[in-house]
Structures are given as structure tokens and as C-alpha cells.
Design a protein around this motif. Structure first.
Motif, PDB file in Angstrom:
ATOM      1  N   LYS A   1       0.840  -1.202   0.000  1.00 19.25           N
ATOM      2  CA  LYS A   1       0.000   0.000   0.000  1.00 19.25           C
ATOM      3  C   LYS A   1       0.878   1.256   0.000  1.00 19.25           C
ATOM      4  CE  LYS A   1      -3.568   0.044   2.692  1.00 19.25           C
ATOM      5  NZ  LYS A   1      -4.468   0.112   3.858  1.00 19.25           N
ATOM      6  N   LEU A   2       1.936   1.256   0.815  1.00 16.80           N
ATOM      7  CA  LEU A   2       2.838   2.407   0.871  1.00 16.80           C
ATOM      8  C   LEU A   2       3.508   2.641  -0.482  1.00 16.80           C
ATOM      9  CD1 LEU A   2       4.479   1.771   4.354  1.00 16.80           C
ATOM     10  CD2 LEU A   2       2.719   3.452   3.790  1.00 16.80           C
ATOM     11  N   CYS A   3       3.996   1.566  -1.074  1.00 10.35           N
ATOM     12  CA  CYS A   3       4.643   1.694  -2.389  1.00 10.35           C
ATOM     13  C   CYS A   3       3.657   2.169  -3.444  1.00 10.35           C
ATOM     14  CB  CYS A   3       5.278   0.363  -2.794  1.00 10.35           C
ATOM     15  SG  CYS A   3       6.725  -0.071  -1.803  1.00 10.35           S
ATOM     16  N   ALA A   4       2.426   1.694  -3.365  1.00 14.57           N
ATOM     17  CA  ALA A   4       1.407   2.120  -4.324  1.00 14.57           C
ATOM     18  C   ALA A   4       1.132   3.615  -4.182  1.00 14.57           C
ATOM     19  CB  ALA A   4       0.125   1.317  -4.124  1.00 14.57           C
ATOM     20  N   TRP A   5       1.102   4.125  -2.958  1.00 19.38           N
ATOM     21  CA  TRP A   5       0.897   5.562  -2.764  1.00 19.38           C
ATOM     22  C   TRP A   5       2.060   6.372  -3.319  1.00 19.38           C
ATOM     23  CZ3 TRP A   5      -0.911   4.699   2.907  1.00 19.38           C
ATOM     24  CH2 TRP A   5      -2.291   4.510   2.937  1.00 19.38           C
ATOM     25  N   ILE A   6       3.264   5.872  -3.124  1.00 16.32           N
ATOM     26  CA  ILE A   6       4.428   6.580  -3.680  1.00 16.32           C
ATOM     27  C   ILE A   6       4.323   6.644  -5.197  1.00 16.32           C
ATOM     28  CG2 ILE A   6       6.924   6.471  -4.034  1.00 16.32           C
ATOM     29  CD1 ILE A   6       7.119   5.305  -1.173  1.00 16.32           C
ATOM     30  N   VAL A   7       4.035   5.510  -5.806  1.00 16.43           N
ATOM     31  CA  VAL A   7       3.921   5.456  -7.265  1.00 16.43           C
ATOM     32  C   VAL A   7       2.771   6.342  -7.745  1.00 16.43           C
ATOM     33  CG1 VAL A   7       3.392   3.922  -9.205  1.00 16.43           C
ATOM     34  CG2 VAL A   7       5.044   3.212  -7.461  1.00 16.43           C
ATOM     35  N   GLN A   8       1.657   6.319  -7.019  1.00 16.55           N
ATOM     36  CA  GLN A   8       0.505   7.159  -7.383  1.00 16.55           C
ATOM     37  C   GLN A   8       0.878   8.643  -7.338  1.00 16.55           C
ATOM     38  OE1 GLN A   8      -2.544   7.816  -4.412  1.00 16.55           O
ATOM     39  NE2 GLN A   8      -4.130   7.380  -5.965  1.00 16.55           N
ATOM     40  N   GLY A   9       1.534   9.053  -6.286  1.00 22.19           N
ATOM     41  CA  GLY A   9       1.938  10.451  -6.166  1.00 22.19           C
ATOM     42  C   GLY A   9       2.927  10.860  -7.242  1.00 22.19           C
ATOM     43  N   ALA A  10       3.878   9.964  -7.554  1.00 27.71           N
ATOM     44  CA  ALA A  10       4.854  10.242  -8.612  1.00 27.71           C
ATOM     45  C   ALA A  10       4.155  10.380  -9.959  1.00 27.71           C
ATOM     46  CB  ALA A  10       5.910   9.135  -8.660  1.00 27.71           C
ATOM     47  N   ALA A  11       3.191   9.503 -10.216  1.00 28.64           N
ATOM     48  CA  ALA A  11       2.450   9.566 -11.476  1.00 28.64           C
ATOM     49  C   ALA A  11       1.597  10.833 -11.543  1.00 28.64           C
ATOM     50  CB  ALA A  11       1.564   8.328 -11.622  1.00 28.64           C
ATOM     51  N   ARG A  12       1.000  11.188 -10.441  1.00 33.52           N
ATOM     52  CA  ARG A  12       0.146  12.375 -10.393  1.00 33.52           C
ATOM     53  C   ARG A  12       0.944  13.639 -10.700  1.00 33.52           C
ATOM     54  NH1 ARG A  12      -3.602  12.222  -5.386  1.00 33.52           N
ATOM     55  NH2 ARG A  12      -4.722  10.830  -6.775  1.00 33.52           N
ATOM     56  N   MET A  13       2.159  13.722 -10.169  1.00 36.65           N
ATOM     57  CA  MET A  13       2.988  14.918 -10.354  1.00 36.65           C
ATOM     58  C   MET A  13       3.783  14.889 -11.649  1.00 36.65           C
ATOM     59  SD  MET A  13       4.529  15.720  -6.628  1.00 36.65           S
ATOM     60  CE  MET A  13       5.083  17.334  -7.162  1.00 36.65           C
ATOM     61  N   GLY A  14       4.175  13.716 -12.085  1.00 37.10           N
ATOM     62  CA  GLY A  14       5.120  13.591 -13.193  1.00 37.10           C
ATOM     63  C   GLY A  14       6.531  13.651 -12.624  1.00 37.10           C
ATOM     64  N   LEU A  15       7.428  12.903 -13.225  1.00 38.85           N
ATOM     65  CA  LEU A  15       8.771  12.792 -12.657  1.00 38.85           C
ATOM     66  C   LEU A  15       9.536  14.107 -12.633  1.00 38.85           C
ATOM     67  CD1 LEU A  15       9.995   9.329 -13.933  1.00 38.85           C
ATOM     68  CD2 LEU A  15       9.254   9.982 -11.647  1.00 38.85           C
ATOM     69  N   GLU A  16       9.457  14.880 -13.685  1.00 42.53           N
ATOM     70  CA  GLU A  16      10.222  16.135 -13.717  1.00 42.53           C
ATOM     71  C   GLU A  16       9.782  17.079 -12.599  1.00 42.53           C
ATOM     72  OE1 GLU A  16      13.014  16.700 -15.405  1.00 42.53           O
ATOM     73  OE2 GLU A  16      12.738  14.634 -16.041  1.00 42.53           O
ATOM     74  N   GLU A  17       8.471  17.203 -12.404  1.00 41.52           N
ATOM     75  CA  GLU A  17       7.968  18.061 -11.327  1.00 41.52           C
ATOM     76  C   GLU A  17       8.311  17.470  -9.959  1.00 41.52           C
ATOM     77  OE1 GLU A  17       6.346  21.078  -9.137  1.00 41.52           O
ATOM     78  OE2 GLU A  17       6.945  21.036 -11.229  1.00 41.52           O
ATOM     79  N   LEU A  18       8.254  16.161  -9.842  1.00 42.63           N
ATOM     80  CA  LEU A  18       8.620  15.507  -8.591  1.00 42.63           C
ATOM     81  C   LEU A  18      10.081  15.782  -8.245  1.00 42.63           C
ATOM     82  CD1 LEU A  18       7.745  13.502  -6.324  1.00 42.63           C
ATOM     83  CD2 LEU A  18       8.662  11.701  -7.787  1.00 42.63           C
ATOM     84  N   TYR A  19      10.969  15.618  -9.228  1.00 41.96           N
ATOM     85  CA  TYR A  19      12.398  15.881  -9.000  1.00 41.96           C
ATOM     86  C   TYR A  19      12.623  17.343  -8.608  1.00 41.96           C
ATOM     87  CZ  TYR A  19      13.263  11.478 -11.585  1.00 41.96           C
ATOM     88  OH  TYR A  19      13.292  10.182 -12.009  1.00 41.96           O
ATOM     89  N   ARG A  20      11.973  18.247  -9.318  1.00 36.71           N
ATOM     90  CA  ARG A  20      12.139  19.680  -9.058  1.00 36.71           C
ATOM     91  C   ARG A  20      11.632  20.044  -7.668  1.00 36.71           C
ATOM     92  NH1 ARG A  20       9.498  24.416  -9.517  1.00 36.71           N
ATOM     93  NH2 ARG A  20       7.538  23.492 -10.158  1.00 36.71           N
ATOM     94  N   SER A  21      10.478  19.538  -7.322  1.00 37.39           N
ATOM     95  CA  SER A  21       9.900  19.834  -6.016  1.00 37.39           C
ATOM     96  C   SER A  21      10.766  19.263  -4.893  1.00 37.39           C
ATOM     97  CB  SER A  21       8.485  19.266  -5.933  1.00 37.39           C
ATOM     98  OG  SER A  21       7.853  19.681  -4.758  1.00 37.39           O
TER      99      SER A  21
END
Length: 139
Positions: free
Chosen positions: A45-65
Motif C-alpha cells: 500500500k505504501l509503495c502504491a501511494w508513492i507510485v501514485q503520487g509520482a504519477a500524479r505529479m510527473g517525474l520532472e515536477e517531482l524531481y524539481r519539487s
């Protein structure tokens, strides 16, 4: 088994390929309940939330943030943050309790899912520098 997600622009990504701060930001952006309490059996469940959040933001925005947040925390720990820095951080993360919970959970996930060499290298690259701080140690 690490959670996997197919991202069209980035190929496959796993939780292992994210730094601790990137995991924190992904948790914050996910559907994780702010009041979530950790349970040993919830790794998937924890890993799924991480993946969900990464997908929601997109990797470039995630890295920048994650870079901005890491920079802010470096300033904060060295007591070099300004009112403007604090306001920007609060604007980015208006729910401080959720941000704190995301940080804690990201650290807990790291016990079972190490961070890849590529993610560590990305984490080691800092765009933010702080002034040297000399600390006197009393004998």
C-alpha cells in the motif's frame, strides 16, 4: 517486490528509483490519508501511494519539487531561511501535518526499499548551497 508504474515519458520506475525526499513529495501528492498509521503488512500500500503520487505529479515536477524542498530544509537546519523561504514552503505544502507524516513514512519505506545508485547520485547533486557554518564545541 517494488511497486512499478509505466510512465510513457520515462519508462518503468520503481520506488527504489526515487530518493527519500522524492518519496516524501510523492506521498504528499498521493491519496494517502493524513491520519494513516503505519502497519507492517502495508508495504504494498505504501509503495502504491508513492507510485501514485509520482504519477500524479510527473517525474520532472517531482524531481524539481524534491530539490526545492531539500534546499529549503538545508537552509532551515542552518538557520539561514528567510520569511520568504518559509512562505514558499508553506505555499507548497499547506498541510504541515501531512508533510511531516509523508517524511516519516518515506523514511520507513527506505528500510525495506533501498535507494538506487542513480537516485543517490541525483540526491547528491545539490543546486542549493549554504554559507559555511562554524560551530564551536565546548570542552
Amino acid at each position: 517486490m517494488p511497486a512499478m508504474l509505466k510512465l510513457a515519458q520515462s519508462g518503468d520506475i520503481s520506488v527504489r528509483d526515487l530518493t527519500n525526499m522524492e518519496r516524501t513529495i510523492a506521498f504528499y501528492a498521493s491519496d494517502m490519508p493524513t491520519s494513516y498509521r503505519y502497519r507492517r503488512a502495508d508495504d504494498a500500500k505504501l509503495c502504491a501511494w508513492i507510485v501514485q503520487g509520482a504519477a500524479r505529479m510527473g517525474l520532472e515536477e517531482l524531481y524539481r519539487s524534491a530539490e526545492y524542498t531539500s534546499g529549503y530544509l538545508l537552509l532551515w537546519v542552518n538557520e539561514q531561511n528567510t520569511a520568504g523561504h518559509d512562505a514558499a514552503h508553506r505555499a507548497r505544502f499547506p498541510e504541515s501535518k501531512r508533510f511531516d507524516r509523508a517524511q516519516t513514512l518515506a523514511s520507513m519505506v527506505t528500510f525495506d526499499h533501498e535507494i538506487s545508485a542513480a537516485a543517490r547520485a541525483r540526491s547528491d547533486h545539490q543546486r542549493f548551497e549554504t554559507a559555511r557554518v562554524d560551530v564551536a564545541v565546548a570542552a
